[in-house]
Design an enzyme around this catalytic site. Sequence first.
Site: not given
Ligand code: ROI
Length: 165
Positions: A82, A91, A94, A96
């Site tokens: 990352r 990325r 991610d 969360d």
């Molecule tokens: N869009 C999708 N479909 N999935 C994500 O995990 C995701 N994560 C983000 C942004 C860019 C807002 N869009 C995303 O951070």
Amino acid sequence: MKRVYIAMGSNLSAPEEQLHNAVQALAQLPNTTLAGVSAFYQSDSLLPGQPRYTNAVAALDSTLAPIELLDALQAIENDQGRERLERWGPRTLDLDILLFGDWLIDEPRLKVPHYQMHLRAFVLYPLAELAPASLQLADGRTLSDLLAACPFVGLERLTPAESHQ
Ligand code: ROI
């Protein structure tokens, strides 16, 4: 011990493989057991001009403190290449924290429940594979309320073969 739900997302460098590697890394966290992983889902990025995302949710049972878990998740993100070039940028991985038991956390580095989870089909539908529809957020809304307000639009649920599970 707390039941913790983690949202996983990737849109660079073989996203499905990134999620598989993330699951392996989550399974090895100290003081933590991996309790489940949803199917993988593909969807367009919420921001135009980015590759499509693959998303999934994992359930953990952990005795780590929230910030310890956050540090561990960020270490996994960094291990998987990352680069924090721009906020909201594409990325490799991610991770969360969506929910940490029934805790409300409001710290500079960590806000739980995740502030946009109720708006995101790519979070709610995989979460619903692992959590009961009666799961309640701090404001009294249940997972089934959130799902009812967030249509299954633009999501493609991958079969185990497609996601190489
Ligand atoms: N869009 C999708 N479909 N999935 C994500 O995990 C995701 N994560 C983000 C942004 C860019 C807002 N869009 C995303 O951070």
